[in-house]
Write a protein that holds these residues in place. Structure first.
Motif, PDB file in Angstrom:
ATOM      1  N   SER A  85      28.806 -10.411  63.413  1.00  0.00           N
ATOM      2  CA  SER A  85      29.141 -11.300  62.300  1.00  0.00           C
ATOM      3  C   SER A  85      30.555 -11.835  62.457  1.00  0.00           C
ATOM      4  O   SER A  85      31.329 -11.350  63.291  1.00  0.00           O
ATOM      5  CB  SER A  85      29.046 -10.534  60.978  1.00  0.00           C
ATOM      6  OG  SER A  85      30.055  -9.528  60.928  1.00  0.00           O
ATOM      7  N   GLY A  86      30.892 -12.795  61.609  1.00  0.00           N
ATOM      8  CA  GLY A  86      32.257 -13.301  61.568  1.00  0.00           C
ATOM      9  C   GLY A  86      33.244 -12.226  61.154  1.00  0.00           C
ATOM     10  O   GLY A  86      34.378 -12.193  61.635  1.00  0.00           O
ATOM     11  N   GLU A  87      32.807 -11.326  60.274  1.00  0.00           N
ATOM     12  CA  GLU A  87      33.685 -10.229  59.841  1.00  0.00           C
ATOM     13  C   GLU A  87      34.012  -9.302  61.005  1.00  0.00           C
ATOM     14  O   GLU A  87      35.146  -8.867  61.160  1.00  0.00           O
ATOM     15  CB  GLU A  87      33.058  -9.443  58.690  1.00  0.00           C
ATOM     16  CG  GLU A  87      33.124 -10.159  57.356  1.00  0.00           C
ATOM     17  CD  GLU A  87      34.541 -10.534  56.957  1.00  0.00           C
ATOM     18  OE1 GLU A  87      35.441  -9.657  57.020  1.00  0.00           O
ATOM     19  OE2 GLU A  87      34.764 -11.694  56.576  1.00  0.00           O
ATOM     20  N   GLU A  88      33.016  -9.007  61.817  1.00  0.00           N
ATOM     21  CA  GLU A  88      33.270  -8.170  62.997  1.00  0.00           C
ATOM     22  C   GLU A  88      34.221  -8.885  63.953  1.00  0.00           C
ATOM     23  O   GLU A  88      35.110  -8.259  64.533  1.00  0.00           O
ATOM     24  CB  GLU A  88      31.960  -7.839  63.718  1.00  0.00           C
ATOM     25  CG  GLU A  88      32.159  -6.915  64.908  1.00  0.00           C
ATOM     26  CD  GLU A  88      30.869  -6.570  65.618  1.00  0.00           C
ATOM     27  OE1 GLU A  88      30.848  -6.710  66.854  1.00  0.00           O
ATOM     28  OE2 GLU A  88      29.894  -6.174  64.951  1.00  0.00           O
ATOM     29  N   ALA A  89      34.065 -10.185  64.104  1.00  0.00           N
ATOM     30  CA  ALA A  89      34.961 -10.965  64.961  1.00  0.00           C
ATOM     31  C   ALA A  89      36.391 -10.936  64.411  1.00  0.00           C
ATOM     32  O   ALA A  89      37.351 -10.798  65.173  1.00  0.00           O
ATOM     33  CB  ALA A  89      34.464 -12.402  65.083  1.00  0.00           C
ATOM     34  N   LYS A  90      36.540 -11.041  63.103  1.00  0.00           N
ATOM     35  CA  LYS A  90      37.872 -10.978  62.490  1.00  0.00           C
ATOM     36  C   LYS A  90      38.512  -9.615  62.732  1.00  0.00           C
ATOM     37  O   LYS A  90      39.698  -9.517  63.035  1.00  0.00           O
ATOM     38  CB  LYS A  90      37.785 -11.259  60.991  1.00  0.00           C
ATOM     39  CG  LYS A  90      37.426 -12.696  60.683  1.00  0.00           C
ATOM     40  CD  LYS A  90      37.223 -12.885  59.187  1.00  0.00           C
ATOM     41  CE  LYS A  90      36.676 -14.272  58.883  1.00  0.00           C
ATOM     42  NZ  LYS A  90      36.463 -14.479  57.440  1.00  0.00           N
ATOM     43  N   ASP A  91      37.717  -8.551  62.613  1.00  0.00           N
ATOM     44  CA  ASP A  91      38.229  -7.200  62.875  1.00  0.00           C
ATOM     45  C   ASP A  91      38.670  -7.065  64.330  1.00  0.00           C
ATOM     46  O   ASP A  91      39.709  -6.468  64.620  1.00  0.00           O
ATOM     47  CB  ASP A  91      37.169  -6.145  62.568  1.00  0.00           C
ATOM     48  CG  ASP A  91      36.894  -5.988  61.077  1.00  0.00           C
ATOM     49  OD1 ASP A  91      37.714  -6.468  60.255  1.00  0.00           O
ATOM     50  OD2 ASP A  91      35.854  -5.391  60.742  1.00  0.00           O
ATOM     51  N   HIS A  92      37.892  -7.640  65.236  1.00  0.00           N
ATOM     52  CA  HIS A  92      38.241  -7.572  66.652  1.00  0.00           C
ATOM     53  C   HIS A  92      39.543  -8.336  66.924  1.00  0.00           C
ATOM     54  O   HIS A  92      40.383  -7.894  67.712  1.00  0.00           O
ATOM     55  CB  HIS A  92      37.100  -8.107  67.516  1.00  0.00           C
ATOM     56  CG  HIS A  92      37.335  -7.913  68.976  1.00  0.00           C
ATOM     57  ND1 HIS A  92      37.416  -6.670  69.561  1.00  0.00           N
ATOM     58  CD2 HIS A  92      37.528  -8.815  69.973  1.00  0.00           C
ATOM     59  CE1 HIS A  92      37.657  -6.814  70.860  1.00  0.00           C
ATOM     60  NE2 HIS A  92      37.721  -8.110  71.133  1.00  0.00           N
ATOM     61  N   ALA A  93      39.734  -9.461  66.260  1.00  0.00           N
ATOM     62  CA  ALA A  93      40.975 -10.227  66.404  1.00  0.00           C
ATOM     63  C   ALA A  93      42.180  -9.408  65.939  1.00  0.00           C
ATOM     64  O   ALA A  93      43.240  -9.448  66.575  1.00  0.00           O
ATOM     65  CB  ALA A  93      40.893 -11.539  65.630  1.00  0.00           C
ATOM     66  N   GLN A  94      42.006  -8.657  64.846  1.00  0.00           N
ATOM     67  CA  GLN A  94      43.087  -7.788  64.360  1.00  0.00           C
ATOM     68  C   GLN A  94      43.419  -6.725  65.408  1.00  0.00           C
ATOM     69  O   GLN A  94      44.589  -6.417  65.649  1.00  0.00           O
ATOM     70  CB  GLN A  94      42.688  -7.118  63.035  1.00  0.00           C
ATOM     71  CG  GLN A  94      42.587  -8.066  61.870  1.00  0.00           C
ATOM     72  CD  GLN A  94      43.940  -8.606  61.442  1.00  0.00           C
ATOM     73  OE1 GLN A  94      44.975  -7.979  61.637  1.00  0.00           O
ATOM     74  NE2 GLN A  94      43.930  -9.780  60.848  1.00  0.00           N
ATOM     75  N   PHE A  95      42.379  -6.176  66.027  1.00  0.00           N
ATOM     76  CA  PHE A  95      42.575  -5.187  67.085  1.00  0.00           C
ATOM     77  C   PHE A  95      43.362  -5.796  68.253  1.00  0.00           C
ATOM     78  O   PHE A  95      44.312  -5.198  68.757  1.00  0.00           O
ATOM     79  CB  PHE A  95      41.213  -4.659  67.569  1.00  0.00           C
ATOM     80  CG  PHE A  95      41.295  -3.857  68.835  1.00  0.00           C
ATOM     81  CD1 PHE A  95      41.752  -2.554  68.805  1.00  0.00           C
ATOM     82  CD2 PHE A  95      40.937  -4.415  70.051  1.00  0.00           C
ATOM     83  CE1 PHE A  95      41.847  -1.806  69.987  1.00  0.00           C
ATOM     84  CE2 PHE A  95      41.030  -3.685  71.225  1.00  0.00           C
ATOM     85  CZ  PHE A  95      41.485  -2.374  71.195  1.00  0.00           C
TER      86      PHE A  95
END
Length: 79
Positions: free
Chosen positions: A24-34
């Motif tokens: 999802s987009g939320e998972e992508a956002k979390d990965h960007a934070q990482f």
């Protein structure tokens, strides 16, 4: 799963040409934070205002930004 791209934006831009599958987009956002956190610890000179990880969806539309912020390092006092 959809493919997302994680570009380095700011002072020294770099485009992600491989991308990463995310649920999802939320998972992508979390990965960007990482990625942003990792960049700030491994390349501290990148941690400054204006540098961030840009998340793009498959159509190329930016869906999120994760700023690359300085990490706080604490020293442990030795007695």
């Amino acid at each position: 799963m959809k493919k997302f791209f994680f570009d380095l934006a700011g002072e020294l831009p770099a485009h992600d040409v491989v991308g990463r599958q995310c649920k999802s987009g939320e998972e992508a956002k979390d990965h960007a934070q990482f990625i942003a956190h990792r960049m700030s610890t491994e390349r501290p000179t990148f941690a400054k205002p204006g540098n961030y990880i840009s998340v793009r969806d498959e159509s190329g539309r930016e869906i999120s930004e994760a700023p690359i912020k300085p990490t706080i390092r604490t020293q442990v006092a030795r007695h």
